[in-house]
Design a protein around this motif. Structure first.
Motif: not given
Length: 653
Positions: A469-474, A608-613, A616-621, A625-627
């Motif tokens: 999640t961290w690597v993908r989010g960054k 800011k989470p976005d379900a469309e791109k 996924p919302p659960w991974q956004d959260r 949280f990590l950030q």
């Protein structure tokens, strides 16, 4: 990975330089230090390994051939896995003297002919499995030592199972509480205590070999092979338990950077291996003699706590105390190893920034991470309370270690094939036997998932999810920043044509890409409409090697009179210190900066989470949280808080 001793080589020392130490007192000191740190985990395995392996055959009774077969498997595991694979082979695959799964992953990533992603994925998998090992080792080792109190007849009625667990929890809580103070002072005792431990267990085993001198026949591998051939699935369960004899082998490579190859090899061949072999032989001989005695008296033979029962009753309390000290030292090495591994993972971008404190002014490797410390303690306490006994917990131990060993072997193939440039047939011939052995042990341990092996798998899966999640989010955040940014050369040229209001002093803008305009700089121009007299665009990078020489730390490139680009490079074993390495306030003044007239600008984006791109919302959260809970970049980069201005914008993930 661990660094708990006050005896250490210089951080930039390589394994080869350590191996050519000619000053005998220094080599002796390093060997003593290595014995106290490197071998603590594997050195306490005799407390439970033989007992647990033998218990797998106890369903329909235990006969002499089973004792001999289990013992032969245990000894040959020590020879093949620890001696041949780790001590003689894998210790050659060092990254400038450093070892361990992430150091090996960094070396493999640098290797030619292989996609970097493969090495990083393997390294992340190995690191995830290590955390499972890190919570089981303290719980299992200390609990097994305290259970020795129940073998003292005069004290057995006092130390019930509940009392043993309470004492174990008290010791573990105390161990984790002292982590924040560092271990530099008490670590000087680790080597001497562990030497005493190995001499004691070796002597105890040698004494009991006399009970059944023919026990030495188990050095013939035919006993182990015959056992596996005649016991079917039970043989695989035994093999999974036998693997407990080699848990801790990863520490041999992980601590190379602190001691060097030669001290670790000397400690293994001159003391640790002989002591372990003698103790296991003694336990086997003692069990055989008890089996013969039970058969002669016509009473059932039951599996027992052979390690402590070998000791005469008058000295058993002292052995329990010594075992307690040895298991605490083994636990300390694993805890500090988790700190060191986390620091490497942060530097390699696999985990969010965490607060890191130096606990020693003399040794850079002695660090403390509060978040990791308390999470480990929580996991350890849950295990002790949930499993209650060391026998119940032993089933959870092997999977994490065998999984890490499989990953290490795969990374070693990449290094051998692409770094050492061995031909494919030669590389496969060298690695396949080790991989086959690892997979056999891994498969044997997988059979024990229901018994408790699910614990390290759950821990590893959770850590793996966090890393992914961290690597993908960054990556998403970086892509957004790249879309929003403009080349620094274009901005410099535009400002020369239409110069903004100027203010005195130097502005340092932290950014991931030194060629692009930092978002904080654009926001400063947009909202404050000023430009400092001098502007440094600073990027912090992590190299695929453990340490970077001071002369290679900063690369400065002048863009024009207004801007300079600076790249600060750190090894994955180092902690960044941006003000120091920019020369702010130092005597060198390498960039001519006045600390009183220098300001630091850091981009701080709002997610800011976005379900469309994006994710996924659960991974956004999870990512958000990590950030939010990541350490402040000013702390991580050692920037004075009063000199920092944060600017940013909203990013959709």
């Amino acid at each position: 990975m661990s660094s708990v001793t006050g005896i250490s080589v210089h951080p930039n020392a390589t394994a080869s330089s350590a191996a050519h130490v000619h000053v005998h007192p220094a080599l002796l000191a390093l060997t003593v230090g290595a014995i106290g740190v490197v071998f603590g985990d594997i050195g306490t395995s005799p407390l439970y390994a033989f007992r647990e392996a033998l218990s797998q055959t106890a369903g329909d009774g235990i006969d002499p051939s089973e004792i001999l077969g289990v013992l032969s498997l245990a000894l040959w595991s020590l020879f093949l896995v620890v001696t041949v694979k780790y001590v003689l082979f894998l210790m050659r695959a060092d990254n400038q003297g450093e070892g361990g799964v992430l150091a090996l992953a960094a070396l493999a990533r640098r290797a030619t002919g292989v996609r970097p992603r493969v090495a990083i994925v393997l390294g992340a998998a190995g690191a995830s499995l290590f955390y499972g090992d890190a919570i089981i080792t303290p719980a299992l080792s200390v609990l097994s030592a305290m259970e020795g109190l129940r073998t003292i007849p005069s004290a057995a009625h006092i130390f019930s199972e509940g009392m043993v667990r309470t004492l174990t929890i008290a010791i573990l809580v105390a161990l984790f509480l002292i982590q924040s103070r560092g271990t530099a002072h008490v670590s000087k005792l680790f080597g001497p205590v562990c030497i005493l431990w190995f001499l004691a267990i070796g002597g105890l085993g040698l004494w009991h070999i006399a009970d059944e001198p023919s026990i030495v026949r188990v050095f013939l591998p035919s006993y182990g092979i015959m056992f596996l051939a005649t016991h079917g699935v039970i043989g695989l369960f035994v093999l999974g338990a036998v693997f407990l004899t080699v848990t801790g082998a990863e520490a041999l490579t992980a601590d190379m950077g602190h001691f060097g190859i030669k001290p670790i090899r000397l400690g293994w061949f001159l003391l640790v291996l002989p002591a372990l072999a003698l103790n296991y032989l003694g336990q086997g001989a003692f069990a055989l003699s008890r089996l013969e005695d039970a058969a002669g008296r016509g009473v059932p033979f039951v599996n027992q706590d052979w390690f402590f029962l070998m000791a005469p009753e008058p000295v058993r309390p002292a052995l329990v105390v010594l075992a307690g000290l040895a298991t605490v030292i083994a636990s300390q090495a694993v805890i500090t190893g988790a700190f060191s591994l986390t620091q490497q993972a942060i530097q390699l971008g696999l985990l969010p920034r965490l607060r890191i404190r130096q606990t020693s002014a003399n040794f850079a490797g002695q660090i403390y991470l509060p978040a990791i410390n308390w999470l480990l303690l929580l996991g350890v306490l849950v295990l002790v309370i949930q499993f209650k006994t060391s026998s119940a917990m032993a089933a959870a131990y092997g999977i994490a270690v065998t999984g890490t060993m499989v990953v290490t072997t795969l990374l070693a193939y990449i290094v051998v094939r692409h770094r050492w440039n061995w031909s494919r047939p030669l590389a496969l011939a060298a690695i396949l036997p080790f991989l086959t052995l690892d997979l056999i042990f891994f498969g044997a341990n997988i059979l024990r998932v229901i018994e408790g092996g699910w614990v390290p798998l759950v821990v590893a899966a959770a850590i793996g999810l966090i890393i992914w999640t961290w690597v993908r989010g960054k990556k998403i955040v970086r892509a957004f920043e790249q879309r929003q940014s403009i080349p620094l050369l274009d901005l410099a040229a535009a400002l020369e044509k239409r110069p903004p209001e100027r203010v005195a002093g130097t502005a340092v803008f932290l950014t991931a890409n030194p060629k692009a305009t930092p978002g904080a700089l654009l926001h400063n121009l947009k909202h404050n409409k000023v430009l400092h007299a001098r502007n440094l665009i600073v990027s912090v990078r992590t190299a695929d090697r453990p340490f970077v020489a001071d002369e290679d730390r900063a690369q400065v490139e002048r863009v024009n009179d207004d801007f300079s680009s600076v790249v600060l490079t750190y090894g994955f074993m180092e902690s960044p210190d941006v003000p120091r390495d920019l020369g702010v306030g130092s005597r060198s003044e390498q960039l001519g900066l006045d600390p009183m007239r220098t300001s630091f600008f850091i981009g701080r984006n709002t997610l800011k989470p976005d379900a469309e791109k994006g994710m996924p919302p659960w991974q956004d959260r999870i990512f958000m949280f990590l950030q939010r809970n990541a350490s402040d970049p000013t702390d991580f980069l050692r920037i004075p808080p009063g000199k920092v201005l944060e600017l940013g914008e909203q990013v959709t993930v």
